[in-house]
Design a protein around this motif. Structure first.
Motif, PDB file in Angstrom:
ATOM      1  N   LEU A 118       0.875  -1.166   0.000  1.00 17.74           N
ATOM      2  CA  LEU A 118       0.000   0.000   0.000  1.00 17.74           C
ATOM      3  C   LEU A 118       0.914   1.218   0.000  1.00 17.74           C
ATOM      4  O   LEU A 118       1.847   1.282   0.797  1.00 17.74           O
ATOM      5  CB  LEU A 118      -0.913   0.003   1.227  1.00 17.74           C
ATOM      6  CG  LEU A 118      -1.886  -1.163   1.322  1.00 17.74           C
ATOM      7  CD1 LEU A 118      -2.644  -1.120   2.640  1.00 17.74           C
ATOM      8  CD2 LEU A 118      -2.857  -1.136   0.160  1.00 17.74           C
ATOM      9  N   ALA A 119       0.655   2.177  -0.859  1.00 15.10           N
ATOM     10  CA  ALA A 119       1.601   3.269  -1.070  1.00 15.10           C
ATOM     11  C   ALA A 119       1.134   4.608  -0.529  1.00 15.10           C
ATOM     12  O   ALA A 119       1.779   5.628  -0.788  1.00 15.10           O
ATOM     13  CB  ALA A 119       1.901   3.389  -2.562  1.00 15.10           C
ATOM     14  N   ASP A 120       0.056   4.657   0.231  1.00 13.67           N
ATOM     15  CA  ASP A 120      -0.476   5.929   0.732  1.00 13.67           C
ATOM     16  C   ASP A 120       0.616   6.743   1.418  1.00 13.67           C
ATOM     17  O   ASP A 120       1.339   6.237   2.278  1.00 13.67           O
ATOM     18  CB  ASP A 120      -1.614   5.681   1.725  1.00 13.67           C
ATOM     19  CG  ASP A 120      -2.803   4.991   1.093  1.00 13.67           C
ATOM     20  OD1 ASP A 120      -2.687   4.522  -0.047  1.00 13.67           O
ATOM     21  OD2 ASP A 120      -3.847   4.920   1.761  1.00 13.67           O
ATOM     22  N   GLU A 130       1.656   2.683 -10.296  1.00 11.30           N
ATOM     23  CA  GLU A 130       0.884   2.900 -11.518  1.00 11.30           C
ATOM     24  C   GLU A 130      -0.143   3.979 -11.200  1.00 11.30           C
ATOM     25  O   GLU A 130      -1.058   3.753 -10.404  1.00 11.30           O
ATOM     26  CB  GLU A 130       0.185   1.598 -11.925  1.00 11.30           C
ATOM     27  CG  GLU A 130      -0.605   1.679 -13.188  1.00 11.30           C
ATOM     28  CD  GLU A 130       0.277   1.694 -14.414  1.00 11.30           C
ATOM     29  OE1 GLU A 130      -0.150   2.302 -15.414  1.00 11.30           O
ATOM     30  OE2 GLU A 130       1.369   1.095 -14.390  1.00 11.30           O
ATOM     31  N   ALA A 131       0.018   5.183 -11.788  1.00 15.14           N
ATOM     32  CA  ALA A 131      -0.917   6.283 -11.525  1.00 15.14           C
ATOM     33  C   ALA A 131      -2.213   6.042 -12.295  1.00 15.14           C
ATOM     34  O   ALA A 131      -2.193   5.834 -13.502  1.00 15.14           O
ATOM     35  CB  ALA A 131      -0.305   7.616 -11.928  1.00 15.14           C
ATOM     36  N   GLU A 150      -5.608   2.726  -4.828  1.00 19.73           N
ATOM     37  CA  GLU A 150      -6.873   2.167  -5.306  1.00 19.73           C
ATOM     38  C   GLU A 150      -6.838   0.643  -5.305  1.00 19.73           C
ATOM     39  O   GLU A 150      -7.788  -0.005  -4.895  1.00 19.73           O
ATOM     40  CB  GLU A 150      -7.196   2.684  -6.708  1.00 19.73           C
ATOM     41  CG  GLU A 150      -7.411   4.190  -6.756  1.00 19.73           C
ATOM     42  CD  GLU A 150      -8.566   4.642  -5.879  1.00 19.73           C
ATOM     43  OE1 GLU A 150      -9.689   4.134  -6.081  1.00 19.73           O
ATOM     44  OE2 GLU A 150      -8.342   5.483  -4.991  1.00 19.73           O
ATOM     45  N   PHE A 151      -5.760   0.071  -5.806  1.00 22.43           N
ATOM     46  CA  PHE A 151      -5.554  -1.377  -5.776  1.00 22.43           C
ATOM     47  C   PHE A 151      -4.159  -1.637  -5.233  1.00 22.43           C
ATOM     48  O   PHE A 151      -3.180  -1.080  -5.741  1.00 22.43           O
ATOM     49  CB  PHE A 151      -5.690  -2.006  -7.172  1.00 22.43           C
ATOM     50  CG  PHE A 151      -7.107  -2.022  -7.670  1.00 22.43           C
ATOM     51  CD1 PHE A 151      -7.984  -3.014  -7.271  1.00 22.43           C
ATOM     52  CD2 PHE A 151      -7.558  -1.035  -8.523  1.00 22.43           C
ATOM     53  CE1 PHE A 151      -9.296  -3.022  -7.718  1.00 22.43           C
ATOM     54  CE2 PHE A 151      -8.864  -1.031  -8.975  1.00 22.43           C
ATOM     55  CZ  PHE A 151      -9.745  -2.034  -8.571  1.00 22.43           C
ATOM     56  N   ALA A 152      -4.069  -2.462  -4.203  1.00 20.91           N
ATOM     57  CA  ALA A 152      -2.779  -2.788  -3.598  1.00 20.91           C
ATOM     58  C   ALA A 152      -1.869  -3.450  -4.618  1.00 20.91           C
ATOM     59  O   ALA A 152      -2.334  -4.125  -5.540  1.00 20.91           O
ATOM     60  CB  ALA A 152      -2.993  -3.716  -2.402  1.00 20.91           C
ATOM     61  N   PRO A 164       1.260  -1.210  -7.271  1.00 21.53           N
ATOM     62  CA  PRO A 164       0.093  -0.547  -6.682  1.00 21.53           C
ATOM     63  C   PRO A 164      -0.473   0.504  -7.634  1.00 21.53           C
ATOM     64  O   PRO A 164       0.276   1.280  -8.230  1.00 21.53           O
ATOM     65  CB  PRO A 164       0.630   0.096  -5.403  1.00 21.53           C
ATOM     66  CG  PRO A 164       2.097  -0.058  -5.417  1.00 21.53           C
ATOM     67  CD  PRO A 164       2.476  -0.996  -6.507  1.00 21.53           C
ATOM     68  N   GLU A 165      -1.788   0.523  -7.779  1.00 18.50           N
ATOM     69  CA  GLU A 165      -2.474   1.505  -8.617  1.00 18.50           C
ATOM     70  C   GLU A 165      -2.925   2.631  -7.695  1.00 18.50           C
ATOM     71  O   GLU A 165      -3.707   2.401  -6.769  1.00 18.50           O
ATOM     72  CB  GLU A 165      -3.643   0.850  -9.347  1.00 18.50           C
ATOM     73  CG  GLU A 165      -3.167  -0.228 -10.302  1.00 18.50           C
ATOM     74  CD  GLU A 165      -4.285  -0.922 -11.043  1.00 18.50           C
ATOM     75  OE1 GLU A 165      -5.442  -0.442 -11.015  1.00 18.50           O
ATOM     76  OE2 GLU A 165      -3.998  -1.960 -11.663  1.00 18.50           O
TER      77      GLU A 165
END
Length: 173
Positions: A118-120, A130-131, A150-152, A164-165
């Motif tokens: 998770l990149a938050d 991936e943006a 949005e997607f792990a 990660p999206e």
């Protein structure tokens, strides 16, 4: 299924438990009206028959390796890869709806060597993330930070299964 260090069985047990728990929680434990349970093992299916109903399939026939040596293709690695793919798909569905089950599933994936990413709050890196969207911000310090995942993402060892999206903060320029 292969028992490669017990991981495949462990992931399979978690997967079936997670699906059963979700289904019971979602739909209840009673069958719907008109539901009739099929006998097990099924007696109406000829396992040696071809899909068209003929008896032309040999019981031991199966995929062979690319070299054609008659060895089964894939084996334990293919089973593990398919299980991990199914678990990732299930995790995507559970993350927002059933966070406790999502956490159990990602913990078990971690036990099997698959890292959930998770990149938050991280700085956006196009090699890692991936943006999939952007959010305007007036804060220059937030520019190009990940606003949400949005997607792990998932890594198996050193290889990305899926990056990660993410949605990224952007300042107006």
């Amino acid at each position: 299924m292969s028992d490669r260090n017990g991981i495949s069985r462990q992931v399979f047990a978690l997967l079936t438990g997670a699906v059963a728990g979700w289904a019971i929680g979602r739909f209840g434990s009673r069958p719907t009206a008109g539901y009739e349970r099929a006998p097990w093992p099924r007696t109406d299916v000829d396992e040696d028959a071809a899909p068209d109903g003929t008896d032309q399939v040999e019981p031991d026939a199966g995929p062979t390796s690319p070299g054609g040596a008659g060895e089964p293709a894939g084996g334990a690695d293919t089973d593990r890869t398919e299980l991990v793919r199914i678990c990732i798909d299930l995790a995507d569905r559970l993350r927002d709806q059933e966070p406790a089950l999502w956490q159990r599933l990602t913990d078990r994936l971690s036990d099997a060597g698959v890292q959930t990413v998770l990149a938050d709050g991280e700085r956006f890196d196009p090699q890692v993330h991936e943006a999939v969207g952007q959010v305007p911000t007036d804060d220059p310090a937030a520019h190009l930070l990940v606003a949400s995942t949005e997607f792990a993402g998932y890594r198996d060892g050193g290889a990305w299964l899926r990056r990660p999206e993410v949605v990224v903060y952007r300042t107006a320029q």
